[in-house]
Design a protein around this motif. Structure first.
Motif, mmCIF file in Angstrom:
data_model
loop_
_atom_site.group_PDB
_atom_site.id
_atom_site.type_symbol
_atom_site.label_atom_id
_atom_site.label_comp_id
_atom_site.label_asym_id
_atom_site.label_seq_id
_atom_site.Cartn_x
_atom_site.Cartn_y
_atom_site.Cartn_z
ATOM 1 N N LEU A 185 3.987 -4.459 -9.231
ATOM 2 C CA LEU A 185 2.883 -3.532 -9.419
ATOM 3 C C LEU A 185 3.396 -2.119 -9.183
ATOM 4 O O LEU A 185 3.916 -1.813 -8.098
ATOM 5 C CB LEU A 185 1.755 -3.861 -8.430
ATOM 6 C CG LEU A 185 0.594 -2.883 -8.313
ATOM 7 C CD1 LEU A 185 -0.118 -2.746 -9.654
ATOM 8 C CD2 LEU A 185 -0.375 -3.320 -7.228
ATOM 9 N N LEU A 186 3.310 -1.281 -10.210
ATOM 10 C CA LEU A 186 3.814 0.092 -10.148
ATOM 11 C C LEU A 186 5.282 0.126 -9.714
ATOM 12 O O LEU A 186 5.714 1.032 -8.992
ATOM 13 C CB LEU A 186 2.950 0.937 -9.210
ATOM 14 C CG LEU A 186 1.521 1.217 -9.700
ATOM 15 C CD1 LEU A 186 0.670 1.842 -8.610
ATOM 16 C CD2 LEU A 186 1.530 2.097 -10.944
ATOM 17 N N GLY A 187 6.010 -0.891 -10.122
ATOM 18 C CA GLY A 187 7.433 -0.957 -9.818
ATOM 19 C C GLY A 187 7.747 -1.138 -8.354
ATOM 20 O O GLY A 187 8.891 -0.944 -7.928
ATOM 21 N N THR A 188 6.744 -1.558 -7.547
ATOM 22 C CA THR A 188 6.925 -1.563 -6.094
ATOM 23 C C THR A 188 6.578 -2.898 -5.446
ATOM 24 O O THR A 188 7.420 -3.528 -4.805
ATOM 25 C CB THR A 188 6.067 -0.453 -5.457
ATOM 26 O OG1 THR A 188 6.377 0.800 -6.072
ATOM 27 C CG2 THR A 188 6.323 -0.358 -3.954
ATOM 28 N N LEU A 189 5.325 -3.345 -5.586
ATOM 29 C CA LEU A 189 4.846 -4.512 -4.853
ATOM 30 C C LEU A 189 4.827 -5.766 -5.719
ATOM 31 O O LEU A 189 4.504 -5.697 -6.907
ATOM 32 C CB LEU A 189 3.427 -4.271 -4.318
ATOM 33 C CG LEU A 189 3.275 -3.574 -2.968
ATOM 34 C CD1 LEU A 189 1.798 -3.504 -2.601
ATOM 35 C CD2 LEU A 189 4.043 -4.292 -1.867
ATOM 36 N N ALA A 190 5.139 -6.906 -5.081
ATOM 37 C CA ALA A 190 5.111 -8.190 -5.776
ATOM 38 C C ALA A 190 3.803 -8.935 -5.540
ATOM 39 O O ALA A 190 3.627 -10.044 -6.027
ATOM 40 C CB ALA A 190 6.280 -9.058 -5.320
ATOM 41 N N VAL A 191 2.875 -8.347 -4.776
ATOM 42 C CA VAL A 191 1.568 -8.964 -4.517
ATOM 43 C C VAL A 191 0.475 -7.994 -4.947
ATOM 44 O O VAL A 191 0.697 -6.783 -5.047
ATOM 45 C CB VAL A 191 1.379 -9.340 -3.028
ATOM 46 C CG1 VAL A 191 2.373 -10.402 -2.625
ATOM 47 C CG2 VAL A 191 1.492 -8.114 -2.131
ATOM 48 N N SER A 192 -0.725 -8.534 -5.192
ATOM 49 C CA SER A 192 -1.840 -7.687 -5.615
ATOM 50 C C SER A 192 -3.019 -7.752 -4.654
ATOM 51 O O SER A 192 -4.036 -7.090 -4.880
ATOM 52 C CB SER A 192 -2.299 -8.087 -7.021
ATOM 53 O OG SER A 192 -2.655 -9.462 -7.060
ATOM 54 N N ARG A 193 -2.900 -8.549 -3.581
ATOM 55 C CA ARG A 193 -3.923 -8.572 -2.531
ATOM 56 C C ARG A 193 -3.230 -8.611 -1.175
ATOM 57 O O ARG A 193 -2.162 -9.192 -1.028
ATOM 58 C CB ARG A 193 -4.861 -9.776 -2.671
ATOM 59 C CG ARG A 193 -5.644 -9.777 -3.962
ATOM 60 C CD ARG A 193 -6.880 -10.645 -3.894
ATOM 61 N NE ARG A 193 -7.502 -10.778 -5.202
ATOM 62 C CZ ARG A 193 -8.710 -11.274 -5.444
ATOM 63 N NH1 ARG A 193 -9.444 -11.696 -4.428
ATOM 64 N NH2 ARG A 193 -9.182 -11.356 -6.668
ATOM 65 N N GLY A 194 -3.867 -8.004 -0.186
ATOM 66 C CA GLY A 194 -3.297 -7.982 1.151
ATOM 67 C C GLY A 194 -4.028 -6.976 2.019
ATOM 68 O O GLY A 194 -4.961 -6.290 1.581
ATOM 69 N N LEU A 195 -3.606 -6.888 3.270
ATOM 70 C CA LEU A 195 -4.199 -5.975 4.242
ATOM 71 C C LEU A 195 -3.211 -4.854 4.548
ATOM 72 O O LEU A 195 -2.007 -5.072 4.600
ATOM 73 C CB LEU A 195 -4.555 -6.729 5.527
ATOM 74 C CG LEU A 195 -5.477 -7.939 5.367
ATOM 75 C CD1 LEU A 195 -5.574 -8.701 6.682
ATOM 76 C CD2 LEU A 195 -6.853 -7.516 4.897
ATOM 77 N N GLY A 196 -3.741 -3.642 4.774
ATOM 78 C CA GLY A 196 -2.868 -2.524 5.119
ATOM 79 C C GLY A 196 -2.264 -1.858 3.898
ATOM 80 O O GLY A 196 -2.846 -1.853 2.810
ATOM 81 N N ASP A 197 -1.071 -1.280 4.098
ATOM 82 C CA ASP A 197 -0.331 -0.563 3.040
ATOM 83 C C ASP A 197 -1.101 0.637 2.502
ATOM 84 O O ASP A 197 -0.946 1.019 1.344
ATOM 85 C CB ASP A 197 0.040 -1.503 1.881
ATOM 86 C CG ASP A 197 1.289 -2.321 2.203
ATOM 87 O OD1 ASP A 197 2.194 -1.795 2.877
ATOM 88 O OD2 ASP A 197 1.343 -3.487 1.786
ATOM 89 N N HIS A 198 -1.916 1.275 3.349
ATOM 90 C CA HIS A 198 -2.703 2.421 2.903
ATOM 91 C C HIS A 198 -1.826 3.626 2.575
ATOM 92 O O HIS A 198 -2.210 4.463 1.759
ATOM 93 C CB HIS A 198 -3.727 2.800 3.974
ATOM 94 C CG HIS A 198 -4.782 1.765 4.186
ATOM 95 N ND1 HIS A 198 -4.560 0.634 4.932
ATOM 96 C CD2 HIS A 198 -6.064 1.680 3.729
ATOM 97 C CE1 HIS A 198 -5.659 -0.104 4.948
ATOM 98 N NE2 HIS A 198 -6.580 0.506 4.224
ATOM 99 N N GLN A 199 -0.680 3.738 3.215
ATOM 100 C CA GLN A 199 0.182 4.902 3.005
ATOM 101 C C GLN A 199 1.269 4.648 1.959
ATOM 102 O O GLN A 199 2.078 5.534 1.687
ATOM 103 C CB GLN A 199 0.841 5.306 4.329
ATOM 104 C CG GLN A 199 -0.127 5.519 5.485
ATOM 105 C CD GLN A 199 -1.186 6.561 5.174
ATOM 106 O OE1 GLN A 199 -0.881 7.598 4.590
ATOM 107 N NE2 GLN A 199 -2.433 6.287 5.546
ATOM 108 N N LEU A 200 1.293 3.457 1.402
ATOM 109 C CA LEU A 200 2.370 3.105 0.473
ATOM 110 C C LEU A 200 2.223 3.857 -0.845
ATOM 111 O O LEU A 200 1.166 3.845 -1.476
ATOM 112 C CB LEU A 200 2.367 1.597 0.223
ATOM 113 C CG LEU A 200 3.527 1.051 -0.632
ATOM 114 C CD1 LEU A 200 4.862 1.331 0.029
ATOM 115 C CD2 LEU A 200 3.344 -0.444 -0.864
#
Length: 325
Positions: free
Chosen positions: A195-210
């Motif tokens: 996702l956007l060349g960064t994350l391999a997951v699309s649901r989760g908690l946190g990562d607000h500053q990513l």
């Protein structure tokens, strides 16, 4: 209650602690929620028909809880997030909630039943693309929401190529425009999808500053914190002593299929009935089978390069008079 939390940054105790507090909204020893629990998060269950033989229920935690995680992380100067997979035994039913790419399966003598679905950029393509369609400013002009079978190059301008958008379940054709040459919102296939060349997951908690590397583009708007919940009516099953639920982070499922795990469960438990620790030993054996070491029970030498957490939960005791618990 059992839960597996898989952090995206190595040592993020703040996110883990807060995630555990969210999961405790569901109290397995009570049939009702008290005021303290209600203030922690609101709970609603809706029923969705999936066919004549099977229903599925969905449990939604109030998104405000994820915002609390974000505020606490910011106040403490920490970053990061985690996925969450939780199983709760309550009044004769097993509730399995998943926000991320971990997985739970039910293993019985003659059945393997998935109890969760993984949420990745690939499996949630239409939701993610629709969000970018409604709010194109989230991409800051740096990405295209359209999906193509391969990364397009300048030589493709004006050529007719396959593509998919948020309203499409299949592929269509379009002529390549200059805007199509931007990096795609979702790129890659299978385990390589990002996702956007960064994350391999699309649901989760946190990562607000990513943010996307070297940009101010946030990933959080696309990273949903709402879990999917499957409800298993344990009281309706004729449970056997070796019926179990296997919960594990993606490190296990990267190298073992549901059927392979089921075979290992069925081969291990009958020969270890006298061992009071046989379920935890089975969990250790499943982890060992991902390390590619000599003597791996699968004999295939698969190696997982991710961290692996495994629970093996016996259901037989939960099904005995469980309506009173």
């Amino acid at each position: 209650m059992r839960g597996a939390l898989d952090c995206s940054s190595g040592n993020n105790q703040k996110t883990m602690n807060r995630a555990v507090r969210i999961l405790r909204i569901i109290n397995a020893e009570k049939s009702e929620f008290n005021e303290d629990q209600a203030s922690c998060g609101k709970l609603c269950i809706r029923r969705c028909e999936f066919g004549a033989e099977e229903d599925q229920e969905w449990l939604t935690l109030c998104p405000e809880e994820d915002e609390v995680i974000g505020r606490e992380l910011e106040a403490s100067g920490q970053v990061g997030g985690c996925t969450a997979l939780v199983a709760v035994s309550l009044q004769g039913k097993l509730y399995v909630a998943n926000a991320g790419d971990s997985r739970a399966i039910l293993v019985r003598r003659d059945e393997v039943r998935p109890l969760s679905s993984e949420f990745t950029p690939e499996t949630e393509r239409q939701r993610i693309q629709q969000l970018a369609f409604v709010y194109p400013e989230l991409l800051a002009g740096e990405f295209t929401r359209l999906e193509f079978p391969r990364r397009l190059k300048g030589d493709d301008l004006g050529q007719k190529v396959l593509f998919r958008d948020h309203h499409m379940s299949g592929w269509g054709y379009k002529c390549v425009e200059k805007s199509d040459l931007k990096y795609p919102l979702i790129h890659g296939q299978g385990r390589q999808a990002r996702l956007l060349g960064t994350l391999a997951v699309s649901r989760g908690l946190g990562d607000h500053q990513l943010r996307v590397l070297d940009t101010d583009i946030q990933l959080k708007p696309f990273l949903l914190s709402v879990p999917q919940v499957t409800v298993l009516d344990v009281d309706q099953l004729e449970l056997q002593e070796e019926d179990v639920v296997v919960m594990a982070t993606d490190g296990l499922w990267d190298v073992l299929s549901n059927e392979q795990v089921a075979r290992l469960v069925r081969s291990f438990l009958p020969g270890n009935r006298e061992d009071p620790h046989r379920f935890s030993e089975l969990a250790k054996m499943l982890i060992h089978s991902t390390q590619g070491k000599d003597g791996s029970p699968t004999g295939e030498g698969q190696v997982s390069y991710d961290d692996v957490s495994v629970f093996v939960i016996p259901l037989h005791s939960h099904g005995q008079g469980s309506s009173g618990h």
